[in-house]
Motif scaffolding. Structure first.
Motif, PDB file in Angstrom:
ATOM      1  N   SER A  85       0.837  -1.201   0.000  1.00 46.12           N
ATOM      2  CA  SER A  85       0.000   0.000   0.000  1.00 46.12           C
ATOM      3  C   SER A  85       0.870   1.249   0.000  1.00 46.12           C
ATOM      4  O   SER A  85       1.923   1.302   0.634  1.00 46.12           O
ATOM      5  N   GLY A  86       0.416   2.250  -0.733  1.00 45.50           N
ATOM      6  CA  GLY A  86       1.130   3.516  -0.768  1.00 45.50           C
ATOM      7  C   GLY A  86       0.744   4.383   0.423  1.00 45.50           C
ATOM      8  O   GLY A  86      -0.081   4.003   1.261  1.00 45.50           O
ATOM      9  N   PRO A  87       1.335   5.563   0.535  1.00 46.57           N
ATOM     10  CA  PRO A  87       1.010   6.459   1.650  1.00 46.57           C
ATOM     11  C   PRO A  87      -0.438   6.909   1.590  1.00 46.57           C
ATOM     12  O   PRO A  87      -1.014   7.076   0.514  1.00 46.57           O
ATOM     13  N   ASP A  88      -1.021   7.104   2.753  1.00 44.23           N
ATOM     14  CA  ASP A  88      -2.425   7.507   2.844  1.00 44.23           C
ATOM     15  C   ASP A  88      -2.507   9.031   2.741  1.00 44.23           C
ATOM     16  O   ASP A  88      -2.571   9.751   3.740  1.00 44.23           O
ATOM     17  N   VAL A  89      -2.480   9.517   1.499  1.00 45.36           N
ATOM     18  CA  VAL A  89      -2.544  10.952   1.245  1.00 45.36           C
ATOM     19  C   VAL A  89      -3.564  11.198   0.145  1.00 45.36           C
ATOM     20  O   VAL A  89      -3.917  10.292  -0.617  1.00 45.36           O
ATOM     21  N   ALA A  90      -4.032  12.430   0.055  1.00 42.72           N
ATOM     22  CA  ALA A  90      -4.930  12.804  -1.032  1.00 42.72           C
ATOM     23  C   ALA A  90      -4.191  12.648  -2.360  1.00 42.72           C
ATOM     24  O   ALA A  90      -3.048  13.094  -2.506  1.00 42.72           O
ATOM     25  N   ALA A  91      -4.829  11.978  -3.322  1.00 46.54           N
ATOM     26  CA  ALA A  91      -4.144  11.676  -4.570  1.00 46.54           C
ATOM     27  C   ALA A  91      -5.133  11.668  -5.733  1.00 46.54           C
ATOM     28  O   ALA A  91      -6.348  11.524  -5.546  1.00 46.54           O
ATOM     29  N   VAL A  92      -4.580  11.809  -6.927  1.00 46.34           N
ATOM     30  CA  VAL A  92      -5.340  11.748  -8.171  1.00 46.34           C
ATOM     31  C   VAL A  92      -4.943  10.475  -8.912  1.00 46.34           C
ATOM     32  O   VAL A  92      -3.756  10.158  -9.011  1.00 46.34           O
ATOM     33  N   ASP A  93      -5.918   9.737  -9.405  1.00 48.87           N
ATOM     34  CA  ASP A  93      -5.626   8.534 -10.181  1.00 48.87           C
ATOM     35  C   ASP A  93      -5.170   8.908 -11.591  1.00 48.87           C
ATOM     36  O   ASP A  93      -5.808   9.736 -12.260  1.00 48.87           O
ATOM     37  N   LEU A  94      -4.079   8.295 -12.025  1.00 45.23           N
ATOM     38  CA  LEU A  94      -3.562   8.495 -13.372  1.00 45.23           C
ATOM     39  C   LEU A  94      -3.365   7.128 -14.011  1.00 45.23           C
ATOM     40  O   LEU A  94      -2.612   6.294 -13.493  1.00 45.23           O
ATOM     41  N   ARG A  95      -4.028   6.878 -15.129  1.00 48.47           N
ATOM     42  CA  ARG A  95      -3.934   5.592 -15.818  1.00 48.47           C
ATOM     43  C   ARG A  95      -2.826   5.679 -16.871  1.00 48.47           C
ATOM     44  O   ARG A  95      -2.889   6.530 -17.765  1.00 48.47           O
ATOM     45  N   VAL A  96      -1.836   4.816 -16.744  1.00 51.65           N
ATOM     46  CA  VAL A  96      -0.661   4.844 -17.628  1.00 51.65           C
ATOM     47  C   VAL A  96      -0.573   3.526 -18.384  1.00 51.65           C
ATOM     48  O   VAL A  96      -0.623   2.450 -17.794  1.00 51.65           O
ATOM     49  N   LEU A  97      -0.424   3.633 -19.703  1.00 49.63           N
ATOM     50  CA  LEU A  97      -0.261   2.467 -20.571  1.00 49.63           C
ATOM     51  C   LEU A  97       1.085   2.554 -21.256  1.00 49.63           C
ATOM     52  O   LEU A  97       1.425   3.595 -21.831  1.00 49.63           O
ATOM     53  N   THR A  98       1.873   1.492 -21.187  1.00 53.52           N
ATOM     54  CA  THR A  98       3.098   1.414 -21.974  1.00 53.52           C
ATOM     55  C   THR A  98       2.998   0.227 -22.912  1.00 53.52           C
ATOM     56  O   THR A  98       2.481  -0.836 -22.536  1.00 53.52           O
ATOM     57  N   ALA A  99       3.476   0.418 -24.155  1.00 47.82           N
ATOM     58  CA  ALA A  99       3.345  -0.643 -25.155  1.00 47.82           C
ATOM     59  C   ALA A  99       4.471  -0.557 -26.165  1.00 47.82           C
ATOM     60  O   ALA A  99       4.758   0.521 -26.712  1.00 47.82           O
ATOM     61  N   ASN A 100       5.114  -1.686 -26.401  1.00 46.53           N
ATOM     62  CA  ASN A 100       6.059  -1.835 -27.496  1.00 46.53           C
ATOM     63  C   ASN A 100       5.244  -2.201 -28.727  1.00 46.53           C
ATOM     64  O   ASN A 100       4.545  -3.225 -28.737  1.00 46.53           O
ATOM     65  N   LEU A 101       5.326  -1.383 -29.771  1.00 46.64           N
ATOM     66  CA  LEU A 101       4.475  -1.557 -30.947  1.00 46.64           C
ATOM     67  C   LEU A 101       5.021  -2.572 -31.947  1.00 46.64           C
ATOM     68  O   LEU A 101       4.480  -2.702 -33.049  1.00 46.64           O
ATOM     69  N   GLY A 102       6.075  -3.292 -31.575  1.00 46.15           N
ATOM     70  CA  GLY A 102       6.566  -4.358 -32.448  1.00 46.15           C
ATOM     71  C   GLY A 102       7.048  -3.853 -33.795  1.00 46.15           C
ATOM     72  O   GLY A 102       6.583  -4.308 -34.848  1.00 46.15           O
ATOM     73  N   MET A 103       8.004  -2.901 -33.754  1.00 41.40           N
ATOM     74  CA  MET A 103       8.532  -2.277 -34.979  1.00 41.40           C
ATOM     75  C   MET A 103       7.401  -1.732 -35.842  1.00 41.40           C
ATOM     76  O   MET A 103       7.403  -1.845 -37.073  1.00 41.40           O
TER      77      MET A 103
END
Length: 323
Positions: A85-103
């Motif tokens: 678990s991370g620290p119990d602080v006010a936070a904003v959710d950020l959705r991050v996607l990483t993808a290798n596009l296969g050349m």
């Protein structure tokens, strides 16, 4: 006779289990040690097998050794499925996607649909000019109006798309493949968030030297990026060509970074190879975090690409200076 056979087989399994544990800390000096380190989560199964076989052979001291080895391997691997678990602080959710596009072979329309439905920030690797044009035609720039991209032939292209404003961007040079970085202004977050899209050299099937050089240099980059970010969150997403069972990769975390997959309890988050119906074997794509935490992580299918994507929801503190 059964005791003898069980003992011999148990000793063999015990040796494999010891290799599985030791490979995580040995230097990766060539392809053999690379392969053993990558395979260590699978080799670890040999430890409980050794325990059962040695019990069958009534070799009690060896059985205790196998029990200790099994516990040690569980101590290494089980936390990946429990999360932290991370620290119990006010936070904003950020959705991050990483993808290798296969050349550049990923299907543009499918990728834009995936990213548009699931992500706020998208980091891509192996983006050719044709792939960039295809993504633009499929609506990537509409879904993500802010971008910094460097299309290039074969595996050299890199980029970041964001729903939120990019207020600063630049290249990170000195590596086998280019990287890009950006500062993203997330609504509700006091300090801008730093995001890097990275692609470290592949260690296989080519010589391993470029990979070793990239991994040896990257801690300095992470340290400098963290220093420049100050109290802001840092997100480093991409194809690291390394699993969490390789000692050179884990040294990257010494700079105060977390690995979103294990931190979220997602286990091995295996992303490669991503083609075909069979599940991937290796988790070589990662999202590293600093001054933020991972709430969830999962792999996603990227049609046409040879990697699965990695999607994580990160909790970015509203005000790190107050935590």
């Amino acid at each position: 006779m059964v005791r003898i056979l069980a003992t011999v087989a148990g000793l063999g399994a015990l040796a494999v289990g010891l290799v599985a544990l030791g490979a995580r800390w040995l230097p990766v000096s060539g392809h053999p040690s690379l392969i053993v380190a990558a395979a260590s989560p699978y080799l670890a199964v040999a430890a409980p097998v050794a325990m059962l076989l040695l019990m069958l052979g009534r070799r009690w001291i060896l059985t205790l050794v196998a029990v200790a080895l099994t516990v040690a391997l569980m101590w290494v691997h089980v936390p990946r499925y429990l999360g932290s678990s991370g620290p119990d602080v006010a936070a904003v959710d950020l959705r991050v996607l990483t993808a290798n596009l296969g050349m550049g072979q990923a299907d543009p329309a499918a990728f834009v649909a995936l990213a548009g439905a699931a992500a706020d920030v998208v980091a891509v690797q192996e983006m050719t000019q044709e792939a960039a044009d295809g993504l633009a035609a499929a609506g990537m720039d509409t879904a993500f109006p802010h971008r910094v991209i460097v299309p290039a032939p074969m595996a050299s292209g890199i980029g970041i798309w964001s729903r939120h404003p990019i207020v600063h961007s630049g290249r990170v040079d000195g590596y086998a493949l280019p990287m890009v970085g950006s500062r993203i202004r997330i609504p509700g977050v006091r300090v801008d968030t730093t995001v890097l899209s990275v692609h470290l050299a592949a260690p296989w099937p080519m010589p391993i030297g470029a990979w070793q050089s990239d991994l040896a240099l990257f801690p300095d980059t992470l340290r400098e990026v963290g220093r420049s970010a100050g109290a802001g969150a840092v997100i480093v997403a991409g194809d690291f060509n390394a699993t969490a069972d390789m000692a050179p990769f884990r040294r990257l975390l010494d700079q105060g970074y977390g690995d979103a997959g294990p931190d979220a309890g997602a286990g091995l988050v295996r992303t490669y190879p991503g083609r075909g119906m069979r599940p991937p074997l290796l988790g070589i794509d990662h999202i590293l975090t600093k001054n933020c935490s991972a709430a969830s992580a999962a792999t996603v299918v990227v049609p046409g690409a040879d990697h699965r994507g990695l999607l994580a929801t990160l909790r970015v503190p509203v005000d790190m200076t107050a935590s």
